[in-house]
Design an enzyme around this catalytic site. Structure first.
Site, mmCIF file in Angstrom:
data_model
loop_
_atom_site.group_PDB
_atom_site.id
_atom_site.type_symbol
_atom_site.label_atom_id
_atom_site.label_comp_id
_atom_site.label_asym_id
_atom_site.label_seq_id
_atom_site.Cartn_x
_atom_site.Cartn_y
_atom_site.Cartn_z
ATOM 1 N N ASP A 156 0.861 -1.184 0.000
ATOM 2 C CA ASP A 156 0.000 0.000 0.000
ATOM 3 C C ASP A 156 0.895 1.230 0.000
ATOM 4 O OD1 ASP A 156 -1.936 -1.884 0.309
ATOM 5 O OD2 ASP A 156 -2.775 -1.076 2.159
ATOM 6 N N HIS A 232 5.246 -7.213 -0.494
ATOM 7 C CA HIS A 232 5.151 -8.491 -1.169
ATOM 8 C C HIS A 232 5.954 -8.467 -2.464
ATOM 9 C CE1 HIS A 232 1.490 -9.793 1.254
ATOM 10 N NE2 HIS A 232 1.599 -8.514 1.556
ATOM 11 N N SER A 343 7.577 3.793 5.327
ATOM 12 C CA SER A 343 8.839 4.032 4.653
ATOM 13 C C SER A 343 8.623 4.125 3.152
ATOM 14 C CB SER A 343 9.855 2.944 4.999
ATOM 15 O OG SER A 343 11.154 3.340 4.616
#
Length: 374
Positions: A156, A232, A343
């Protein structure tokens, strides 16, 4: 009143308000110039702090008599962000009393707009400490993985920049670039060695682009504190090498990225490199303030924000061994790692010239959504 006088109005008012005796100040600055560097920094800090807090024109009379403040960037870089981040990490591990968990997490949810309906466990009492709450998992159906496109978003976040790499430089934010070689380090793995002299852009690019007709592409995704903090695999690829750069842990929000040139090259980061069906592929997890912990699930030897590593160095690890000559096979959408707060992830990869991003700068994106394809 003429326009020039109108423009000078605030400046004149600031000068009258401050009214520095210039001769005495010049003598004082002369004394400062004879000091050692540590003493000079210590004695000039009060003025530098004023320079940061007051309006930009308020201390202009000082610059006229020769004073040059410690810049805002230099002040920020001097903050011990690594130490503070380690302290924050320790605090995050402290188990909260059960009665305190709901109010603490509810405040965080309200502040950063967290959607707990997507979390695998919605009960706030389940999370023993802040670290567990930051690393919460999602329900399996919350992020469907796009199967039509070859590259998906690994997390995200917010799209900062994307596009084709030109002159071996990557956009940090619009208008601010950094060197691809400084960011990834030398192509040949080497452990605990200083950086070699810079090679020509074309030479370094030729080490990454392995197939004729291909180009290098990049995509930068910023994870805000309220985002899902796991990342991911963005495609089917093989991870062959890991390079860990110990460094600063400055904030990586877009405003700071506009402010500090080569911010991503200064910060601690973990660079995973390998190959996909079109050639070179890399995913870099960039650390930030309070994000000293970058975890890669299949790499147990990785320890980020550790005092044993000094800034300016890097250490390498190869996943290619005699027993495993390919490396670590990753499938699109597979769990790869996690941050401890928020981050940035930087993708740099090789692809045919007709690779198209299906993005807009500044848009919000979720893990599993399409980044682009041929």
């Amino acid at each position: 009143m003429c326009q020039s006088e109108a423009r000078r109005g605030p400046e004149l008012r600031a000068a009258k308000w401050l009214h520095f005796p210039q001769l005495a100040l010049r003598r004082r600055l002369g004394q400062l110039s004879c000091m050692s560097k540590p003493a000079l920094k210590l004695r000039s800090w009060p003025l530098a702090v004023l320079y940061c807090l007051l309006p930009l024109g308020a201390l202009r009379p000082l610059s006229r008599v020769g004073w040059r403040p410690v810049s805002r960037v230099a002040l920020y870089k001097s903050v011990p962000t690594r130490l503070l981040s380690r302290a924050w990490g320790r605090l995050n591990q402290v188990e909260l009393p059960r009665w305190l968990r709901r109010p603490v997490y509810s405040l965080y949810i309200w502040t950063f707009g967290v959607n707990m309906k997507e979390a695998a466990v919605e009960d706030l009492h389940y999370y023993r400490n802040l670290s567990e709450f930051f690393r919460r998992k999602l329900k399996p159906q919350a992020r469907p993985v796009c199967g039509l496109h070859s590259v998906i978003s690994p997390s995200d976040g917010k799209i900062l920049t994307f596009g084709q790499v030109k002159n071996c430089e990557v956009e940090q934010v619009k208008g601010v670039t950094y060197s691809l070689e400084s960011f990834l380090g030398p192509r040949t793995p080497a452990e605990d060695l200083p950086f070699p002299p810079a090679v020509r852009h074309s030479a370094f690019r030729s080490q990454l682009v392995t197939r004729e007709g291909n180009e290098l592409f990049h995509c930068v995704i910023y994870l805000a504190p309220g985002d899902y903090h796991c990342f991911h695999s963005p495609t089917d690829w093989t991870v062959a090498h890991r390079r860990h750069f110990p460094g600063s842990l400055m904030s990586v929000n877009p405003g700071m990225a506009r402010w500090i040139k080569e911010l991503f090259c200064h910060n601690e980061r973990v660079v995973l490199t390998g190959d996909w069906k079109h050639g070179f592929f890399s995913l870099t997890a960039v650390g930030a303030t309070n994000v000293g912990s970058i975890r890669i699930y299949f790499d147990r030897d990785l320890h980020t924000n550790s005092p044993q590593y000094s800034k300016g160095s890097y250490n390498d690890f190869s996943f290619v061994t005699h027993a495993n000559k390919e490396g670590i096979r990753m499938h699109k959408g597979e769990h790869l790692g996690e941050f401890n707060l928020g981050s940035t992830i930087v993708l740099i990869f090789e692809a045919p010239k007709d690779f198209n991003f299906r993005l807009q700068a500044g848009q919000k994106i979720r893990f599993g959504e399409a980044l682009g394809s041929l």
